[in-house]
Design a protein around this motif. Structure first.
Motif, PDB file in Angstrom:
ATOM      1  N   LYS A 161      73.313   3.463 -34.929  1.00  0.00           N
ATOM      2  CA  LYS A 161      73.409   4.713 -34.181  1.00  0.00           C
ATOM      3  C   LYS A 161      72.089   5.003 -33.469  1.00  0.00           C
ATOM      4  O   LYS A 161      71.017   4.679 -33.978  1.00  0.00           O
ATOM      5  CB  LYS A 161      73.734   5.869 -35.134  1.00  0.00           C
ATOM      6  CG  LYS A 161      73.884   7.232 -34.475  1.00  0.00           C
ATOM      7  CD  LYS A 161      73.937   8.351 -35.514  1.00  0.00           C
ATOM      8  CE  LYS A 161      75.203   8.308 -36.353  1.00  0.00           C
ATOM      9  NZ  LYS A 161      75.309   9.506 -37.248  1.00  0.00           N
ATOM     10  N   ALA A 162      72.202   5.613 -32.296  1.00  0.00           N
ATOM     11  CA  ALA A 162      71.027   6.098 -31.573  1.00  0.00           C
ATOM     12  C   ALA A 162      71.316   7.495 -31.065  1.00  0.00           C
ATOM     13  O   ALA A 162      72.478   7.879 -30.872  1.00  0.00           O
ATOM     14  CB  ALA A 162      70.705   5.186 -30.396  1.00  0.00           C
ATOM     15  N   ASP A 163      70.257   8.256 -30.843  1.00  0.00           N
ATOM     16  CA  ASP A 163      70.438   9.468 -30.051  1.00  0.00           C
ATOM     17  C   ASP A 163      69.897   9.190 -28.649  1.00  0.00           C
ATOM     18  O   ASP A 163      69.350   8.112 -28.380  1.00  0.00           O
ATOM     19  CB  ASP A 163      69.796  10.694 -30.708  1.00  0.00           C
ATOM     20  CG  ASP A 163      68.284  10.637 -30.789  1.00  0.00           C
ATOM     21  OD1 ASP A 163      67.662   9.817 -30.079  1.00  0.00           O
ATOM     22  OD2 ASP A 163      67.708  11.422 -31.565  1.00  0.00           O
ATOM     23  N   THR A 164      70.080  10.131 -27.753  1.00  0.00           N
ATOM     24  CA  THR A 164      69.725   9.882 -26.357  1.00  0.00           C
ATOM     25  C   THR A 164      68.224   9.732 -26.145  1.00  0.00           C
ATOM     26  O   THR A 164      67.793   9.250 -25.097  1.00  0.00           O
ATOM     27  CB  THR A 164      70.258  11.021 -25.466  1.00  0.00           C
ATOM     28  OG1 THR A 164      69.843  12.286 -26.014  1.00  0.00           O
ATOM     29  CG2 THR A 164      71.780  10.979 -25.391  1.00  0.00           C
ATOM     30  N   ALA A 165      67.416  10.124 -27.135  1.00  0.00           N
ATOM     31  CA  ALA A 165      65.974   9.936 -27.058  1.00  0.00           C
ATOM     32  C   ALA A 165      65.544   8.559 -27.549  1.00  0.00           C
ATOM     33  O   ALA A 165      64.369   8.206 -27.477  1.00  0.00           O
ATOM     34  CB  ALA A 165      65.252  11.018 -27.855  1.00  0.00           C
ATOM     35  N   GLY A 166      66.512   7.777 -28.084  1.00  0.00           N
ATOM     36  CA  GLY A 166      66.205   6.428 -28.546  1.00  0.00           C
ATOM     37  C   GLY A 166      65.884   6.315 -30.016  1.00  0.00           C
ATOM     38  O   GLY A 166      65.553   5.224 -30.495  1.00  0.00           O
ATOM     39  N   VAL A 196      74.546   9.650 -30.016  1.00  0.00           N
ATOM     40  CA  VAL A 196      74.721  11.095 -30.179  1.00  0.00           C
ATOM     41  C   VAL A 196      73.616  11.798 -29.394  1.00  0.00           C
ATOM     42  O   VAL A 196      72.687  11.165 -28.890  1.00  0.00           O
ATOM     43  CB  VAL A 196      74.681  11.500 -31.665  1.00  0.00           C
ATOM     44  CG1 VAL A 196      75.828  10.855 -32.420  1.00  0.00           C
ATOM     45  CG2 VAL A 196      73.340  11.124 -32.300  1.00  0.00           C
ATOM     46  N   GLN A 197      73.698  13.076 -29.300  1.00  0.00           N
ATOM     47  CA  GLN A 197      72.705  13.834 -28.560  1.00  0.00           C
ATOM     48  C   GLN A 197      71.389  13.940 -29.339  1.00  0.00           C
ATOM     49  O   GLN A 197      71.379  13.893 -30.576  1.00  0.00           O
ATOM     50  CB  GLN A 197      73.236  15.238 -28.249  1.00  0.00           C
ATOM     51  CG  GLN A 197      74.391  15.250 -27.265  1.00  0.00           C
ATOM     52  CD  GLN A 197      74.037  14.605 -25.936  1.00  0.00           C
ATOM     53  OE1 GLN A 197      73.045  14.971 -25.307  1.00  0.00           O
ATOM     54  NE2 GLN A 197      74.845  13.649 -25.512  1.00  0.00           N
ATOM     55  N   ALA A 198      70.307  14.061 -28.602  1.00  0.00           N
ATOM     56  CA  ALA A 198      69.009  14.250 -29.237  1.00  0.00           C
ATOM     57  C   ALA A 198      69.055  15.479 -30.143  1.00  0.00           C
ATOM     58  O   ALA A 198      69.546  16.541 -29.744  1.00  0.00           O
ATOM     59  CB  ALA A 198      67.931  14.407 -28.176  1.00  0.00           C
ATOM     60  N   GLY A 199      68.582  15.324 -31.364  1.00  0.00           N
ATOM     61  CA  GLY A 199      68.610  16.407 -32.329  1.00  0.00           C
ATOM     62  C   GLY A 199      69.760  16.320 -33.307  1.00  0.00           C
ATOM     63  O   GLY A 199      69.751  17.002 -34.334  1.00  0.00           O
ATOM     64  N   ASP A 200      70.759  15.463 -33.005  1.00  0.00           N
ATOM     65  CA  ASP A 200      71.909  15.332 -33.897  1.00  0.00           C
ATOM     66  C   ASP A 200      71.629  14.452 -35.113  1.00  0.00           C
ATOM     67  O   ASP A 200      72.401  14.463 -36.073  1.00  0.00           O
ATOM     68  CB  ASP A 200      73.118  14.775 -33.138  1.00  0.00           C
ATOM     69  CG  ASP A 200      73.755  15.805 -32.221  1.00  0.00           C
ATOM     70  OD1 ASP A 200      73.340  16.973 -32.278  1.00  0.00           O
ATOM     71  OD2 ASP A 200      74.673  15.435 -31.454  1.00  0.00           O
ATOM     72  N   ILE A 201      70.564  13.666 -35.069  1.00  0.00           N
ATOM     73  CA  ILE A 201      70.180  12.850 -36.225  1.00  0.00           C
ATOM     74  C   ILE A 201      69.087  13.589 -36.982  1.00  0.00           C
ATOM     75  O   ILE A 201      68.069  13.980 -36.408  1.00  0.00           O
ATOM     76  CB  ILE A 201      69.668  11.457 -35.781  1.00  0.00           C
ATOM     77  CG1 ILE A 201      70.757  10.697 -35.016  1.00  0.00           C
ATOM     78  CG2 ILE A 201      69.222  10.649 -36.999  1.00  0.00           C
ATOM     79  CD1 ILE A 201      70.285   9.368 -34.448  1.00  0.00           C
ATOM     80  N   ASP A 202      69.307  13.803 -38.262  1.00  0.00           N
ATOM     81  CA  ASP A 202      68.284  14.428 -39.108  1.00  0.00           C
ATOM     82  C   ASP A 202      67.000  13.612 -38.999  1.00  0.00           C
ATOM     83  O   ASP A 202      67.026  12.387 -39.171  1.00  0.00           O
ATOM     84  CB  ASP A 202      68.777  14.431 -40.556  1.00  0.00           C
ATOM     85  CG  ASP A 202      67.854  15.194 -41.500  1.00  0.00           C
ATOM     86  OD1 ASP A 202      66.620  15.089 -41.334  1.00  0.00           O
ATOM     87  OD2 ASP A 202      68.362  15.878 -42.404  1.00  0.00           O
ATOM     88  N   PRO A 203      65.882  14.242 -38.708  1.00  0.00           N
ATOM     89  CA  PRO A 203      64.623  13.494 -38.588  1.00  0.00           C
ATOM     90  C   PRO A 203      64.322  12.615 -39.797  1.00  0.00           C
ATOM     91  O   PRO A 203      63.750  11.529 -39.652  1.00  0.00           O
ATOM     92  CB  PRO A 203      63.571  14.597 -38.421  1.00  0.00           C
ATOM     93  CG  PRO A 203      64.323  15.727 -37.794  1.00  0.00           C
ATOM     94  CD  PRO A 203      65.697  15.685 -38.388  1.00  0.00           C
ATOM     95  N   ASP A 204      64.720  13.060 -40.995  1.00  0.00           N
ATOM     96  CA  ASP A 204      64.489  12.251 -42.187  1.00  0.00           C
ATOM     97  C   ASP A 204      65.373  11.008 -42.232  1.00  0.00           C
ATOM     98  O   ASP A 204      65.119  10.104 -43.030  1.00  0.00           O
ATOM     99  CB  ASP A 204      64.738  13.085 -43.449  1.00  0.00           C
ATOM    100  CG  ASP A 204      63.592  14.031 -43.754  1.00  0.00           C
ATOM    101  OD1 ASP A 204      62.481  13.798 -43.228  1.00  0.00           O
ATOM    102  OD2 ASP A 204      63.806  15.005 -44.492  1.00  0.00           O
ATOM    103  N   ALA A 205      66.412  10.959 -41.390  1.00  0.00           N
ATOM    104  CA  ALA A 205      67.324   9.824 -41.373  1.00  0.00           C
ATOM    105  C   ALA A 205      66.957   8.797 -40.306  1.00  0.00           C
ATOM    106  O   ALA A 205      67.587   7.748 -40.219  1.00  0.00           O
ATOM    107  CB  ALA A 205      68.758  10.305 -41.142  1.00  0.00           C
ATOM    108  N   VAL A 206      65.958   9.103 -39.492  1.00  0.00           N
ATOM    109  CA  VAL A 206      65.554   8.175 -38.432  1.00  0.00           C
ATOM    110  C   VAL A 206      64.797   7.000 -39.039  1.00  0.00           C
ATOM    111  O   VAL A 206      63.796   7.175 -39.728  1.00  0.00           O
ATOM    112  CB  VAL A 206      64.680   8.891 -37.380  1.00  0.00           C
ATOM    113  CG1 VAL A 206      64.093   7.883 -36.399  1.00  0.00           C
ATOM    114  CG2 VAL A 206      65.493   9.940 -36.639  1.00  0.00           C
TER     115      VAL A 206
END
Length: 234
Positions: A161-166, A196-206
């Protein structure tokens, strides 16, 4: 405003980035976590004379094995290459260069490249052909070999998975060499199954911050071949 990192297909993601004679770092371990669509698009691009840093070289006809069949790879920097007959044939015939690495050394060389560390000492390989021609040194009575970092012009990686910010999230063992390859590349192109959109991934999950990723392409239904051990019947 940040540039859009999402590209419509693998060929578009590679356009203007890959070129003859480059060094590429390609994620994956066996067939797990390989960027299938990007490798196929790289084959179709026709670029040649490549040096490829990857744990192994896929299998005949799939993964990096496709680029061996089309003779687009000049040199492999690898660890395990035992499942590709065409690789073996080209190497033994002197048609393909190979820089062989212990697996942990390969991972650390990539990590060092991404961290800006030019070289490091490791005990692995001392007293073997791996150490031939390399500097060695004694630390506290133990011998070590100097290994240089690896950097690539382009990194091709696979994530779940990626968000739009990479920002990337990898899936279980498919993470393998992918983060290290991504960080070692001057330009990183990520193949993902969903965006997914930027912010949709929990920062701790990146697992890998988007600062390392310049381009993203979606391959929603990768083939995901499974390697099965073959044993003798009965």
């Amino acid at each position: 405003m940040a540039r859009n990192k999402l590209y419509p297909d693998a060929a578009a993601a590679l356009a203007g980035v890959v070129a003859d004679g480059q060094t590429l770092a390609v994620g994956g371990f066996g067939l797990s976590g390989i960027p299938e669509a990007l490798i196929a698009a790289l084959r179709d691009s026709g670029v040649k004379g490549l040096t490829v840093i990857s744990n192994n070289a896929g299998v005949d006809g799939f993964g990096l094995g496709q680029l061996l069949e089309t003779r687009q790879i000049r040199k492999m920097i690898s660890s395990y290459v035992g499942e590709n007959k065409e690789f073996e044939r080209q190497y033994l015939a002197g048609e393909l260069e190979l820089e062989f690495n212990p697996q942990g050394t390969l991972a650390e060389r990539l990590r060092a490249g991404g961290a800006g560390i030019p070289a490091f000492y490791t005990a692995t390989g001392y007293g073997t052909i791996i150490a031939d021609g390399k500097e060695t040194r004694d630390f506290d009575g133990k011998h070590y070999v100097l290994e240089t970092a690896l950097r690539a012009d382009v990194a091709l990686v696979k994530a779940w998975k990626a968000d739009t910010a990479g920002n990337l999230v990898f899936r279980k063992t498919a993470r393998n060499f992918n983060p290290a390859c991504a960080m070692a590349g001057k330009v990183c192109i990520a193949e993902v199954e969903q965006v997914v959109q930027a912010g949709d991934i929990d920062p701790d999950a990146v697992h890998l911050p988007g600062i390392y990723v310049q381009r993203i392409v979606v391959n929603a239904k990768p083939e995901k071949r499974i390697e099965n051990r073959t044993v003798r019947a009965g």
